[in-house]
Scaffold this motif. Structure first.
Motif, PDB file in Angstrom:
ATOM      1  N   GLY A  74       0.816  -1.212   0.000  1.00 34.13           N
ATOM      2  CA  GLY A  74       0.000   0.000   0.000  1.00 34.13           C
ATOM      3  C   GLY A  74       0.848   1.260   0.000  1.00 34.13           C
ATOM      4  O   GLY A  74       0.512   2.246  -0.656  1.00 34.13           O
ATOM      5  N   LEU A  75       1.976   1.241   0.733  1.00 38.31           N
ATOM      6  CA  LEU A  75       2.859   2.408   0.750  1.00 38.31           C
ATOM      7  C   LEU A  75       3.520   2.596  -0.606  1.00 38.31           C
ATOM      8  O   LEU A  75       3.776   3.721  -1.033  1.00 38.31           O
ATOM      9  N   ILE A  76       3.800   1.494  -1.295  1.00 35.25           N
ATOM     10  CA  ILE A  76       4.440   1.584  -2.603  1.00 35.25           C
ATOM     11  C   ILE A  76       3.511   2.247  -3.613  1.00 35.25           C
ATOM     12  O   ILE A  76       3.945   3.016  -4.483  1.00 35.25           O
ATOM     13  N   MET A  80       0.302   7.797  -6.111  1.00 37.93           N
ATOM     14  CA  MET A  80      -0.947   8.072  -6.823  1.00 37.93           C
ATOM     15  C   MET A  80      -1.645   9.297  -6.241  1.00 37.93           C
ATOM     16  O   MET A  80      -2.156  10.154  -6.970  1.00 37.93           O
ATOM     17  N   LEU A  81      -1.666   9.381  -4.910  1.00 31.83           N
ATOM     18  CA  LEU A  81      -2.324  10.513  -4.265  1.00 31.83           C
ATOM     19  C   LEU A  81      -1.616  11.817  -4.616  1.00 31.83           C
ATOM     20  O   LEU A  81      -2.257  12.828  -4.937  1.00 31.83           O
ATOM     21  N   LEU A  91      -7.131  14.061 -15.858  1.00 34.22           N
ATOM     22  CA  LEU A  91      -6.030  13.174 -15.512  1.00 34.22           C
ATOM     23  C   LEU A  91      -5.681  13.290 -14.027  1.00 34.22           C
ATOM     24  O   LEU A  91      -5.485  12.277 -13.337  1.00 34.22           O
ATOM     25  N   ALA A  92      -5.593  14.520 -13.519  1.00 40.21           N
ATOM     26  CA  ALA A  92      -5.306  14.709 -12.092  1.00 40.21           C
ATOM     27  C   ALA A  92      -6.405  14.099 -11.232  1.00 40.21           C
ATOM     28  O   ALA A  92      -6.127  13.447 -10.210  1.00 40.21           O
ATOM     29  N   THR A 117      -8.441   9.962  -7.568  1.00 46.19           N
ATOM     30  CA  THR A 117      -9.451   8.941  -7.291  1.00 46.19           C
ATOM     31  C   THR A 117      -8.800   7.607  -6.966  1.00 46.19           C
ATOM     32  O   THR A 117      -9.155   6.942  -5.981  1.00 46.19           O
ATOM     33  N   VAL A 118      -7.830   7.198  -7.783  1.00 43.69           N
ATOM     34  CA  VAL A 118      -7.125   5.937  -7.531  1.00 43.69           C
ATOM     35  C   VAL A 118      -6.345   6.018  -6.219  1.00 43.69           C
ATOM     36  O   VAL A 118      -6.320   5.061  -5.439  1.00 43.69           O
ATOM     37  N   GLY A 119      -5.720   7.172  -5.956  1.00 34.87           N
ATOM     38  CA  GLY A 119      -4.962   7.333  -4.723  1.00 34.87           C
ATOM     39  C   GLY A 119      -5.835   7.195  -3.488  1.00 34.87           C
ATOM     40  O   GLY A 119      -5.456   6.523  -2.510  1.00 34.87           O
ATOM     41  N   ILE A 120      -7.011   7.816  -3.497  1.00 36.35           N
ATOM     42  CA  ILE A 120      -7.928   7.708  -2.360  1.00 36.35           C
ATOM     43  C   ILE A 120      -8.401   6.270  -2.197  1.00 36.35           C
ATOM     44  O   ILE A 120      -8.472   5.741  -1.079  1.00 36.35           O
TER      45      ILE A 120
END
Length: 668
Positions: free
Chosen positions: A173-175, A180-181, A218-219, A224-227
Motif C-alpha cells: 500500500g505504501l508503494i 498516486m495521491l 487526468l489529475a 481517485t485511484v490514490g484515495i
C-alpha cells in the motif's frame, strides 16, 4: 569516494533546481507581460532543467536508502539493513522529508509535461502557465531546503544500523498509495496555472477550458485511484476491517476530490455553453488550495496519524505562509481581472446547465461540511477554547443526505438538454427508470442480506437512479443507427468516460450502503480445535504456527473455513508480527476476497493457555467500493485519450478558436 558524495550531489542538485525554478517563474511571466519573446523562450528550457535536477536529487536519496547509508539522518531514521529492498525503495517517501521531495519531483514532472504537450498553444499562454508553475515550485523547493532537507548528515556520530521503517508502512500500500495521491494533488497545480494564466492574459474564454480539461481529468483520475488505494490499505493493513473512518488525513484527500469533481463538470459547461466562467476559475483556485491545505494538515504536526509525518511547528508555519500567499494572490488576481468577464448565455431552470450548477453547489456544500468538521476542532484547540472530537456521526448525518440529493440530479443530467428541457419530455423518458429503481431497491435488500433495511434501500435507489437513466440515454443515442453495434461505435470515448464515471459512482454507493449495514463481526477467543460460525461460514482453528521473516517474528494461526455443509474448504492464515528493530507488534490479516463478499480474519492479543483473541468478519460487497473508484478513474482517462477531444485542444483557426463542429462532437 563517489558513493560517499551521493548525498552532497543530491543537495547541490536541489539548489540548482530551485535557482532554475526561480528563473522559470520570473522570466516567462515578465516576458508575457512586456511582450518579450526572448524572455518567454526561457519557459521550456528552465522547466526541463528543473525536472532534471530534482530527478537527480531524488535518485541520490533513493541510492542512499538502497546502499544503507546511515550517515544520512533520513535513512537512519526510516530504514534498516534488514529491510527488504522494495521497502527501502518505498521508504524514500515514507517520511516527511522524502515525501515532500517526491511532491517536488512530481510538480516538476507535471510542469515539464504541461510545457511539452502545449506546443499548439499561444506562446504567451504557455509562458504564463509555466511561470506560475515555476513560482509554485520555488515555494516547495525552498520548503525542502530550509526546513526539510532529506540529505542532512549525522557525521561523525553515524549509527551502525537504522531505526527501521514504521511497520504500518511496510506494505505494498505504501508503494502504490502515496505516489498516486500526490500525482492527483500536484496535477491540479497545472489546472490552477491555466486558470491564473487565463486571468493574467484577460482571456477567460472557452479556449483555456479546452486546454485545461485534459489535465483536470487526468489529475482527478490519479487522485481517485490514490484515495481508493488508501481506503484499501487501511482496510486490510490496520486489522480492524474499516475502509473509511473520517480521519482528518483521509478528509484532507477528499476535499480536493470533491471540488475537483465540480471543476470537471464546470469546465464542460464553460467550454460548451460559455457559462460559469468565473465559477470555473474559482473552483480551479480552490481545488489546488485544498491540495495545499491537505499538505499543511499532514506535514505541520497539528495531526497525529500514521499518515502525518511532521511534528516541527516551523514546517507547518512555512506551509501555512505558502498556502496564504497562494490563496491570497490568486483571489486578488481574480478580483482584479474577473470583472472583465461578460456572461452572455442564459438557461432555463430545467436544463443540463442548471442541473450541473445544482450538483456543483451540492459538491461545494459537501466540501464545506467536511472542511468544517476537519478544521473546527483544530481551531478550537489552537485558540485554547477546549477540545472536541468530530467523528463519523457528524459527517454521515450531513454527507449522506447531500449525496442522495446529488444522485437525483445526476440521474436527470444525462437526459436533459442544454439551455432548456421540456418537463413532459423528461418525465416521458425517465418515469420507467424511476419505477424500476424503486422496485429494485425494495427487493434487493432481501436478496443480499435476508432482511429489509431502509438505508440499503436508499443507497440502491440512488445508485439505480444513476444507472437506469444512463442506459436510457445510451438507448436514445443508438436507436436510429443501422445497428446497435454501429451506434455504439459512433459514441466518443469522452462520452463513454462520462458514463463510466457515473456508473462508478453508482457502484461505490452500492458498496457503501451494503457493507455498512449488512456486515457481520465476531470477536472471539480461539485455541486449536475451536470453531465459530459467521454468516453461514464455519471458521475452525487447526493449529498455531510461528516463523521468522526478514525483519520480524510472526505468530500465526491456520484457520479452516467451510461454508454450510459443503465438503469443500479453504485455509486462512492470519499473523501477529513483532518487528525486531522497533519491537512494534502488527496484525497481518487473512483475507478471502470475492466480488460479492470478503471473509476477514485478524489476530488480536495472546490470551495465554494457547488461546488468541480473533476478529472474524463477513463484509458483503466491500470490493464494490474500490471497483467503483476504478471505473471512475478509467472514465477520467478515457476522456483524456479521446482523439477528437485532443484535436479539440490543438486544432485552432487563425483566431485561436476550435471548429464549432469539433466542439459539438467532443462534448455531446
Amino acid at each position: 569516494m563517489f558513493i560517499r558524495m551521493i548525498p552532497e550531489i543530491g543537495h547541490f542538485a536541489l539548489v540548482i533546481a530551485m535557482l532554475m525554478a526561480a528563473v522559470q517563474g520570473v522570466m516567462p511571466l515578465a516576458g508575457a507581460a512586456l511582450r518579450r519573446p526572448l524572455w518567454m523562450a526561457y519557459a521550456r528550457p528552465m522547466v526541463a532543467g528543473q525536472f532534471l535536477f530534482v530527478a537527480i536529487a531524488y535518485l541520490c536519496l533513493t541510492a542512499s536508502y538502497l546502499l544503507d547509508d546511515f550517515s544520512v539522518a533520513n535513512v537512519a531514521n526510516n530504514s534498516n539493513s534488514m529491510l527488504p529492498w522494495y521497502y527501502k525503495f518505498s521508504a524514500v517517501w515514507g517520511n516527511h522529508e522524502g515525501s515532500v521531495l517526491l511532491w517536488s519531483l512530481m510538480l516538476a514532472g507535471w510542469s515539464y509535461m504541461a510545457a511539452r504537450f502545449s506546443r499548439e498553444l499561444p506562446r504567451d499562454m504557455v509562458a504564463r502557465v509555466v511561470g506560475v508553475l515555476g513560482l509554485v515550485a520555488v515555494g516547495f523547493l525552498a520548503f525542502v531546503l530550509v526546513t526539510s532537507n532529506p540529505f542532512e548528515r549525522l557525521l561523525p556520530n553515524m549509527p551502525s544500523d537504522g531505526a527501521d521503517l514504521n511497520p504500518l508502512l511496510q506494505d505494498i500500500g505504501l508503494i502504490l498509495h502515496p505516489p498516486m495521491l500526490y500525482m492527483g494533488y500536484v496535477g491540479f497545480s497545472v489546472v490552477f496555472a491555466f486558470a491564473i494564466a487565463a486571468l493574467l492574459g484577460g482571456r477567460l474564454d472557452a479556449a483555456w477550458t479546452r486546454w485545461a480539461r485534459p489535465w483536470t481529468n487526468l489529475a482527478w483520475a490519479f487522485l481517485t485511484v490514490g484515495i481508493a488505494l488508501g481506503s484499501w490499505w487501511a482496510y486490510y493493513e490496520l486489522g480492524w476491517g474499516g475502509w473509511w473512518f473520517w480521519d482528518p488525513v483521509e478528509n484532507a484527500s477528499l476535499l480536493p476530490w470533491l471540488t475537483g469533481t465540480a471543476l470537471m463538470h464546470s469546465l464542460a459547461v464553460t467550454e460548451k455553453r460559455g457559462s460559469f466562467k468565473s465559477w470555473t476559475v474559482l473552483l480551479a483556485i480552490f481545488t489546488f488550495s485544498l491540495s495545499l491545505l491537505g499538505t499543511f494538515l499532514v506535514r505541520s504536526g497539528v495531526l497525529t496519524s500514521v499518515h502525518a509525518f511532521a511534528n516541527d511547528p516551523s514546517r507547518g508555519f512555512f506551509i501555512l505562509i505558502l498556502l496564504g500567499i497562494t490563496v491570497g494572490l490568486s483571489l486578488l488576481i481574480f478580483a482584479l481581472r474577473a470583472p472583465r468577464v461578460s456572461q452572455r448565455t442564459g438557461f432555463n431552470w430545467l436544463s443540463r446547465d442548471a442541473l450541473l450548477l445544482i450538483n456543483n453547489i451540492l459538491l461545494v456544500i459537501m466540501t464545506v461540511t467536511v472542511l468544517m468538521g476537519t478544521v473546527y476542532p483544530l481551531l478550537l484547540d489552537a485558540l485554547d477554547l477546549g477540545k472536541i472530537s468530530v467523528g463519523p456521526p457528524y459527517f454521515n448525518a450531513l454527507f449522506v443526505p447531500l449525496t442522495v440529493i446529488m444522485c437525483v440530479f445526476m440521474g436527470l443530467g444525462p437526459t436533459a438538454r442544454w439551455k432548456q428541457t421540456d418537463p413532459r419530455m423528461l418525465a416521458k423518458r425517465l418515469w420507467l427508470a424511476g419505477v424500476a429503481a424503486l422496485v429494485i431497491a425494495a427487493i434487493m435488500p432481501f436478496v443480499i442480506g435476508g432482511e429489509w433495511n431502509a438505508w440499503v434501500a436508499l443507497g440502491l435507489v440512488a445508485a439505480m437512479w444513476i444507472v437506469l437513466p444512463t442506459l436510457r440515454d445510451l438507448y436514445d443515442k443508438t436507436r436510429h443507427a443501422e445497428s446497435f453495434g454501429a451506434g455504439l461505435r459512433k459514441l466518443s470515448l469522452a462520452y463513454w468516460g462520462m458514463q463510466l464515471g457515473h456508473l462508478g459512482m453508482a457502484v461505490t454507493i452500492i458498496g457503501v450502503a451494503v457493507v455498512s449495514n449488512f456486515e457481520i463481526e465476531r470477536n472471539v477467543r480461539m485455541s486449536p480445535g475451536d470453531s465459530v460460525e459467521v454468516a453461514g461460514y464455519t471458521f475452525t482453528m487447526n493449529e498455531l504456527t510461528s516463523r521468522r521473516g526478514p525483519n520480524y517474528i510472526a505468530d500465526g494461526a491456520e484457520i479452516e473455513v467451510r461454508r454450510g455443509d459443503s465438503r469443500r474448504s479453504f485455509t486462512m492464515t492470519p499473523e501477529k508480527r513483532v518487528y525486531i528493530a522497533r519491537g512494534m507488534p502488527m496484525s497481518q490479516v487473512a483475507l478471502r476476497p470475492g466480488l460479492f463478499r470478503d471473509l476477514y480474519v485478524a489476530m488480536g492479543e495472546d490470551l495465554g493457555d494457547n488461546s488468541w483473541a480473533m476478529r472474524v468478519q463477513y463484509k458483503p460487497f466491500v470490493r464494490w467500493l474500490w471497483l467503483g473508484a476504478l471505473l471512475m478513474a478509467i472514465g477520467g482517462v478515457l476522456a483524456v485519450i479521446d482523439r477528437r477531444y485532443r484535436r479539440l485542444a490543438t486544432a485552432r483557426d487563425p483566431e485561436g478558436k476550435t471548429r464549432e463542429s469539433a466542439v459539438r462532437e467532443a462534448t455531446a
